[in-house]
Scaffold this motif. Structure first.
Motif, short mmCIF file in Angstrom:
data_model
loop_
_atom_site.label_atom_id
_atom_site.label_comp_id
_atom_site.label_asym_id
_atom_site.label_seq_id
_atom_site.Cartn_x
_atom_site.Cartn_y
_atom_site.Cartn_z
N LYS A 231 0.87 -1.17 0.00
CA LYS A 231 0.00 0.00 0.00
C LYS A 231 0.91 1.23 0.00
O LYS A 231 1.60 1.50 0.98
N ILE A 232 0.93 1.93 -1.10
CA ILE A 232 1.79 3.11 -1.22
C ILE A 232 1.10 4.30 -0.56
O ILE A 232 -0.03 4.65 -0.91
N LYS A 233 1.77 4.91 0.41
CA LYS A 233 1.21 6.07 1.09
C LYS A 233 1.27 7.28 0.16
O LYS A 233 2.28 7.52 -0.52
N LEU A 234 0.17 8.05 0.13
CA LEU A 234 0.08 9.23 -0.73
C LEU A 234 0.07 10.50 0.10
O LEU A 234 -0.51 10.54 1.18
N ASN A 235 0.71 11.54 -0.41
CA ASN A 235 0.75 12.82 0.29
C ASN A 235 -0.55 13.61 0.05
O ASN A 235 -1.51 13.09 -0.54
#
Length: 271
Positions: A231-235
């Motif tokens: 799960k890629i964390k998004l800004n």
């Protein structure tokens, strides 16, 4: 008069999200990258007509305007809708079986969203499809119609308490990037960088699009199924990246559909 509406196929209002021309290719050399567009899921496009329940679309009852017989609803079906803009968002009917009981001046539904009821007006498109508008500020999630009230041309009213099916009002997802998904391999079999750009979801309370928070990176298994690896964390802008040592595989970014959010996925990239 008994009304039996037949299903039609037509264009319904769906989430207004940018679908970018797909481009893909190998990403197995230093500074080489591939990108692909994002295709959000859309609401179903089949609806029904509402002849008789809309002003001027049906014959008057045998009793005329002076004595309406009363509305009868045998079945009412509603398709799940998409919240994609501030204010009105259209939700289309899939079934409307009944008799308005007289010459209708207007037909209103009592719409339950969450724990609150709202009055919505039955409408018809130029192509004859039946829909109503829900307000973005009413929120997302499970919803249903609790009752139908017909106001006749003589000013009297009649209500049917027949419930519709349960359906969902889901928030739209989108990206505005020309290349929302990139895969860069620095050399074959070594480090690979995955980048996601401007993935956002509609926020009903503000009427704006905000960051999804995270997005799933998946690879395609030998049996054709997709597996989530990260799960890629998004800004705050909806962008993020992840670098790892990975095998050469087919990858995509994926947003699952839930009761509140309508998901989607990018095209696949071999990286």
């Amino acid at each position: 008069m008994r009304l039996n509406t037949l299903a039609k196929t037509g264009a319904a209002l769906t989430a207004s999200a940018l679908v970018i021309t797909l481009s893909s290719g190998p990403a197995n050399a230093a500074d080489d990258s591939a990108s692909t567009g994002y295709a959000p899921a859309s609401a179903p496009t089949a609806s029904v007509s509402a002849d008789g329940f809309l002003p001027g679309t049906g014959a008057k009852s045998a009793a005329g305007n002076k004595a309406a017989a009363g509305v009868t609803i045998n079945k009412i079906g509603v398709r799940s809708g998409v919240l994609y803009r501030k204010g009105d968002n259209s939700v289309f009917l899939s079934a409307l079986d009944g008799d308005p009981g007289g010459a209708a001046a207007k037909t209103e539904f009592t719409l339950r969203v969450g724990k609150k009821d709202h009055k919505v007006l039955l409408r018809g498109t130029n192509d004859g499809y039946a829909y109503f508008n829900t307000k973005s500020g009413w929120g997302s999630g499970k919803a249903w119609i609790r009752s139908t009230t017909v106001t006749y041309t003589n000013g009297t009213k009649s209500t049917s308490g027949t419930d519709s099916n349960k359906f969902y009002l889901r928030r739209a997802t989108r990206t505005t990037a020309n290349k929302p998904f990139k895969v860069t391999a620095y050399s074959p079999g070594t480090k690979i960088k995955f980048r996601a750009s401007t993935f956002k979801v509609f926020k009903p309370s503000s009427g704006k699009y905000t960051s999804l928070g995270s997005i799933r990176l998946q690879y395609k298994k030998s049996n054709g199924k997709w597996k989530t690896v990260k799960k890629i964390k998004l800004n705050k802008k909806g962008s993020g990246s992840w670098t790892t040592r990975a095998r050469t595989r087919t990858y995509r970014l994926y947003v699952p559909t839930t009761a509140n959010v309508i998901g989607g996925q990018t095209g696949s990239i071999r990286g």
